[in-house]
Design an enzyme around this catalytic site. Structure first.
Site, mmCIF file in Angstrom:
data_model
loop_
_atom_site.group_PDB
_atom_site.id
_atom_site.type_symbol
_atom_site.label_atom_id
_atom_site.label_comp_id
_atom_site.label_asym_id
_atom_site.label_seq_id
_atom_site.Cartn_x
_atom_site.Cartn_y
_atom_site.Cartn_z
ATOM 1 N N SER A 174 1.288 -0.190 8.514
ATOM 2 C CA SER A 174 -0.013 0.461 8.417
ATOM 3 C C SER A 174 -1.114 -0.580 8.557
ATOM 4 O O SER A 174 -0.921 -1.749 8.207
ATOM 5 C CB SER A 174 -0.154 1.160 7.059
ATOM 6 O OG SER A 174 -1.490 1.565 6.814
ATOM 7 N N TYR A 187 0.153 1.267 -2.159
ATOM 8 C CA TYR A 187 0.578 1.563 -0.785
ATOM 9 C C TYR A 187 0.376 0.352 0.121
ATOM 10 O O TYR A 187 1.266 -0.003 0.912
ATOM 11 C CB TYR A 187 -0.213 2.760 -0.265
ATOM 12 C CG TYR A 187 0.052 3.132 1.174
ATOM 13 C CD1 TYR A 187 1.151 3.900 1.520
ATOM 14 C CD2 TYR A 187 -0.836 2.740 2.184
ATOM 15 C CE1 TYR A 187 1.377 4.253 2.844
ATOM 16 C CE2 TYR A 187 -0.618 3.088 3.496
ATOM 17 C CZ TYR A 187 0.490 3.845 3.825
ATOM 18 O OH TYR A 187 0.706 4.192 5.134
#
Length: 282
Positions: A174, A187
């Site tokens: 990501s 995350y």
């Protein structure tokens, strides 16, 4: 694409069937050229979002698909129909990749059905918003590491004995693993771990002819967005990118095709950033 209206979902990692407007998983102009003919691919999180898009693209390129997902059965059935429409075989397996035993069992089922594994796409993941470090519970921290990095390790380890020279492992990272995100500290940490895992494993498996890479998407229209953020945040998602909009799964999946096919035969330990022009510093 149509303007995204404010919306939320009440479960993680979200449901494809509840997205408004629907996401695009493969562009009408995408033409398969048998780049993955005869290959067997495992795609985790393949019921929805980027995983579904990757599975459909791989199917159009001639691969057989093993679709792993948590418990979103309706989304998985819809993904199966889309894969079947491409003329590809599909095996769906439901379960939690944070469970090592499940990963070992799933790999065994894939090998039993298809005879081997050529491509492993570690895509499944989840995220939980927390505006302060003290708001991240032990359970939320472990949940995100379990889904995002533990499962990646368990599946890669289970698949390793079945991977031969020319096989590929492709991990979904990501933008947040590189730029960080103040609301997604846990995350972001998992995605940073994925970068280290990818680079180290690429070096370890290079002598065996197995390539390991990752794709790092920016904001993409998938169920995890309304399942994580408030409605107004969802409606404005992607506006901060130079392209000024959220991306579609159909715009990310071709990067996985490149890495899985002969086109990417001299690429390992690398990250492909598909993020609408967001700049990575450092």
């Amino acid at each position: 694409m149509s303007k995204i209206p404010p919306q939320t979902q009440n479960r993680l990692p979200g449901l494809e069937s509840e997205l408004t407007p629907p996401a695009e998983h493969i562009a009408p102009t995408y033409r398969g050229t048998a780049k993955l003919a005869g290959k067997v691919a495992i795609v985790t999180g393949g019921d929805s979002g980027i995983g579904r898009a990757v599975a459909i693209h791989f199917a159009r390129e001639g691969a057989k698909i093993a679709l792993l997902y948590l418990d979103e059965h309706e989304d998985a059935r819809n993904a199966e129909r889309l894969i079947a429409a491409e003329g590809a075989e599909c095996l769906s397996i439901a379960g939690d990749i944070a469970d090592s035993a499940f990963c070992t069992d799933a790999v065994g089922k894939v090998v039993e059905r298809f005879g081997g594994i050529d491509i492993l796409v570690n895509n499944a993941g989840t995220q939980i918003v927390a505006d302060d470090l003290t708001a991240i519970s032990d359970a939320d921290w472990r949940l995100q590491f379990g889904a995002n990095i533990d499962g990646m390790f368990y599946l890669s380890r289970a698949a390793r004995p079945h991977l031969k020279s020319g096989a590929r492992i492709i991990n979904t990272s990501s933008i947040n693993g590189f730029a960080g995100n103040a609301r997604l500290v846990a995350y972001s940490a998992t995605k940073g771990a994925i970068a280290g895992f990818t680079r180290a494993l690429a070096k370890q498996l290079a002598p065996a002819g197995i390539l390991v890479n990752e794709v790092a998407p920016g904001p993409i229209w998938t169920p995890i967005q309304p399942a994580s953020f408030d409605g107004e945040t969802v409606a404005g998602m992607g506006e901060e990118t130079p392209l000024g909009r959220i991306g579609q799964p159909s715009e990310v999946a071709p990067a996985y095709v490149y890495l899985a096919s002969a086109d990417g035969s001299y690429v390992t330990g690398q990250t492909i950033h598909v993020n609408g022009g967001m700049i990575i510093n450092g």
